[in-house]
Design a protein around this motif. Structure first.
Motif, mmCIF file in Angstrom:
data_model
loop_
_atom_site.group_PDB
_atom_site.id
_atom_site.type_symbol
_atom_site.label_atom_id
_atom_site.label_comp_id
_atom_site.label_asym_id
_atom_site.label_seq_id
_atom_site.Cartn_x
_atom_site.Cartn_y
_atom_site.Cartn_z
ATOM 1 N N GLN A 179 2.175 -1.192 25.154
ATOM 2 C CA GLN A 179 3.010 -2.236 24.560
ATOM 3 C C GLN A 179 2.499 -2.632 23.180
ATOM 4 N N ILE A 180 1.192 -2.793 23.058
ATOM 5 C CA ILE A 180 0.610 -3.171 21.769
ATOM 6 C C ILE A 180 0.794 -2.052 20.751
ATOM 7 N N ARG A 181 0.515 -0.814 21.168
ATOM 8 C CA ARG A 181 0.661 0.327 20.255
ATOM 9 C C ARG A 181 2.119 0.458 19.794
ATOM 10 N N SER A 201 -15.259 -3.836 19.722
ATOM 11 C CA SER A 201 -16.645 -3.618 19.304
ATOM 12 C C SER A 201 -17.607 -3.857 20.460
ATOM 13 N N ARG A 202 -17.158 -4.527 21.487
ATOM 14 C CA ARG A 202 -17.990 -4.775 22.668
ATOM 15 C C ARG A 202 -17.960 -3.602 23.649
ATOM 16 N N ARG A 203 -16.928 -2.767 23.536
ATOM 17 C CA ARG A 203 -16.773 -1.610 24.444
ATOM 18 C C ARG A 203 -16.431 -0.385 23.600
ATOM 19 N N ARG A 204 -17.379 0.068 22.815
ATOM 20 C CA ARG A 204 -17.162 1.145 21.849
ATOM 21 C C ARG A 204 -16.821 2.488 22.479
ATOM 22 N N GLU A 205 -17.156 2.658 23.724
ATOM 23 C CA GLU A 205 -16.841 3.925 24.394
ATOM 24 C C GLU A 205 -15.401 3.972 24.893
ATOM 25 N N ASP A 206 -14.720 2.842 24.870
ATOM 26 C CA ASP A 206 -13.368 2.737 25.414
ATOM 27 C C ASP A 206 -12.316 2.651 24.300
ATOM 28 N N TYR A 207 -11.095 2.719 24.720
ATOM 29 C CA TYR A 207 -9.937 2.573 23.836
ATOM 30 C C TYR A 207 -9.976 3.652 22.752
ATOM 31 N N ASP A 208 -9.704 3.317 21.499
ATOM 32 C CA ASP A 208 -9.615 4.319 20.435
ATOM 33 C C ASP A 208 -10.871 4.440 19.586
ATOM 34 N N PHE A 209 -11.936 3.750 19.970
ATOM 35 C CA PHE A 209 -13.137 3.755 19.134
ATOM 36 C C PHE A 209 -13.676 5.171 18.903
ATOM 37 N N LEU A 242 0.833 -1.203 0.000
ATOM 38 C CA LEU A 242 0.000 0.000 0.000
ATOM 39 C C LEU A 242 0.868 1.253 0.000
ATOM 40 N N ARG A 243 1.885 1.244 0.844
ATOM 41 C CA ARG A 243 2.811 2.379 0.925
ATOM 42 C C ARG A 243 3.490 2.607 -0.425
ATOM 43 N N ALA A 244 3.949 1.539 -1.062
ATOM 44 C CA ALA A 244 4.638 1.633 -2.353
ATOM 45 C C ALA A 244 3.710 2.154 -3.452
ATOM 46 N N ASN A 245 2.409 1.898 -3.322
ATOM 47 C CA ASN A 245 1.437 2.336 -4.313
ATOM 48 C C ASN A 245 0.762 3.654 -3.938
ATOM 49 N N GLY A 246 1.223 4.283 -2.852
ATOM 50 C CA GLY A 246 0.685 5.581 -2.457
ATOM 51 C C GLY A 246 -0.741 5.544 -1.939
ATOM 52 N N VAL A 247 -1.155 4.413 -1.370
ATOM 53 C CA VAL A 247 -2.511 4.270 -0.841
ATOM 54 C C VAL A 247 -2.486 4.555 0.666
ATOM 55 N N ASN A 248 -3.321 5.471 1.121
ATOM 56 C CA ASN A 248 -3.426 5.764 2.550
ATOM 57 C C ASN A 248 -4.010 4.559 3.275
ATOM 58 N N PHE A 249 -3.487 4.288 4.470
ATOM 59 C CA PHE A 249 -4.022 3.185 5.256
ATOM 60 C C PHE A 249 -3.827 3.442 6.741
ATOM 61 N N VAL A 250 -4.641 2.759 7.527
ATOM 62 C CA VAL A 250 -4.519 2.766 8.977
ATOM 63 C C VAL A 250 -4.512 1.315 9.448
ATOM 64 N N ALA A 251 -3.989 1.112 10.646
ATOM 65 C CA ALA A 251 -3.952 -0.225 11.240
ATOM 66 C C ALA A 251 -4.905 -0.259 12.423
ATOM 67 N N VAL A 252 -5.746 -1.277 12.469
ATOM 68 C CA VAL A 252 -6.704 -1.459 13.557
ATOM 69 C C VAL A 252 -6.443 -2.800 14.218
ATOM 70 N N ARG A 253 -6.258 -2.756 15.502
ATOM 71 C CA ARG A 253 -6.157 -3.994 16.296
ATOM 72 C C ARG A 253 -7.475 -4.134 17.039
ATOM 73 N N SER A 254 -8.249 -5.139 16.671
ATOM 74 C CA SER A 254 -9.565 -5.336 17.274
ATOM 75 C C SER A 254 -9.467 -6.253 18.498
ATOM 76 N N LYS A 255 -10.558 -6.368 19.192
ATOM 77 C CA LYS A 255 -10.668 -7.220 20.390
ATOM 78 C C LYS A 255 -9.632 -6.856 21.445
ATOM 79 N N ILE A 256 -9.329 -5.570 21.534
ATOM 80 C CA ILE A 256 -8.304 -5.111 22.468
ATOM 81 C C ILE A 256 -8.709 -5.361 23.921
ATOM 82 N N PHE A 292 -5.154 2.293 15.617
ATOM 83 C CA PHE A 292 -6.353 2.300 16.447
ATOM 84 C C PHE A 292 -6.512 0.954 17.138
ATOM 85 N N LEU A 293 -6.717 1.003 18.445
ATOM 86 C CA LEU A 293 -6.950 -0.188 19.253
ATOM 87 C C LEU A 293 -8.423 -0.163 19.644
ATOM 88 N N LEU A 294 -9.188 -1.150 19.185
ATOM 89 C CA LEU A 294 -10.646 -1.104 19.307
ATOM 90 C C LEU A 294 -11.222 -2.347 19.947
#
Length: 156
Positions: free
Chosen positions: A124-126, A145-153, A89-103, A141-143
């Motif tokens: 440590q994870i970040r 889905s069970r606790r949407r008010e917490d972490y980076d959601f 993605l980086r080599a092709n100039g595509v913007n991206f983000v990384a999401v770690r779910s079930k944090i 982003f550390l997310l």
């Protein structure tokens, strides 16, 4: 937002579930009040690096070069395939983000296993993602889905 069993929600499962790129439309005002009248389309793509979807032709086959933003989601550590996809993605100039779910599960397990405090586990994870993905914290982003008010959601 929709829950997994809601009508119109993306399919979820314990095995390879998404076999075709599937688009989901929703109003951009959900994200940004200044974009009234502009809808967004989120695409759920099959996972890269599986026998059915090898990484070697994944970007071309999925048309990812034409996406405005790619969200790479992993429920555990990012794999070699995930990191190779980020490099492509980086080599092709595509913007991206990384999401770690079930944090929330990672935080709970680390606390039960080692007594680590939630703040320690999150940092440590970040830091691990930062080092391996070469992304800055505003693209990680550390997310849960069970606790949407917490972490980076809320920021996501």
């Amino acid at each position: 937002g929709l829950r997994p069993r809601d009508n119109g929600a993306a399919a979820v499962g314990v095995k390879e579930t998404t076999l075709e790129p599937t688009g989901y439309s929703f109003p951009a005002t959900f994200i940004d009040e200044t974009r009234r009248g502009v809808d967004l389309k989120l695409w759920d793509l099959p996972g890269a690096g599986t026998p059915k979807f090898p990484l070697s032709n994944y970007i071309r086959k999925m048309g990812i070069r034409f996406f405005d933003l790619v969200v790479i989601v992993a429920a555990q550590r990012f794999t070699e395939t995930d990191l190779a996809l980020m490099d492509e993605l980086r080599a092709n100039g595509v913007n991206f983000v990384a999401v770690r779910s079930k944090i929330d599960l990672e935080v709970r397990n680390a606390n039960q296993d080692t007594g680590a405090r939630p703040e320690e586990v999150i940092e440590q994870i970040r830091a691990d993602i930062r080092v391996n993905s070469l992304l800055t914290d505003d693209r990680i982003f550390l997310l849960s889905s069970r606790r949407r008010e917490d972490y980076d959601f809320p920021q996501f």
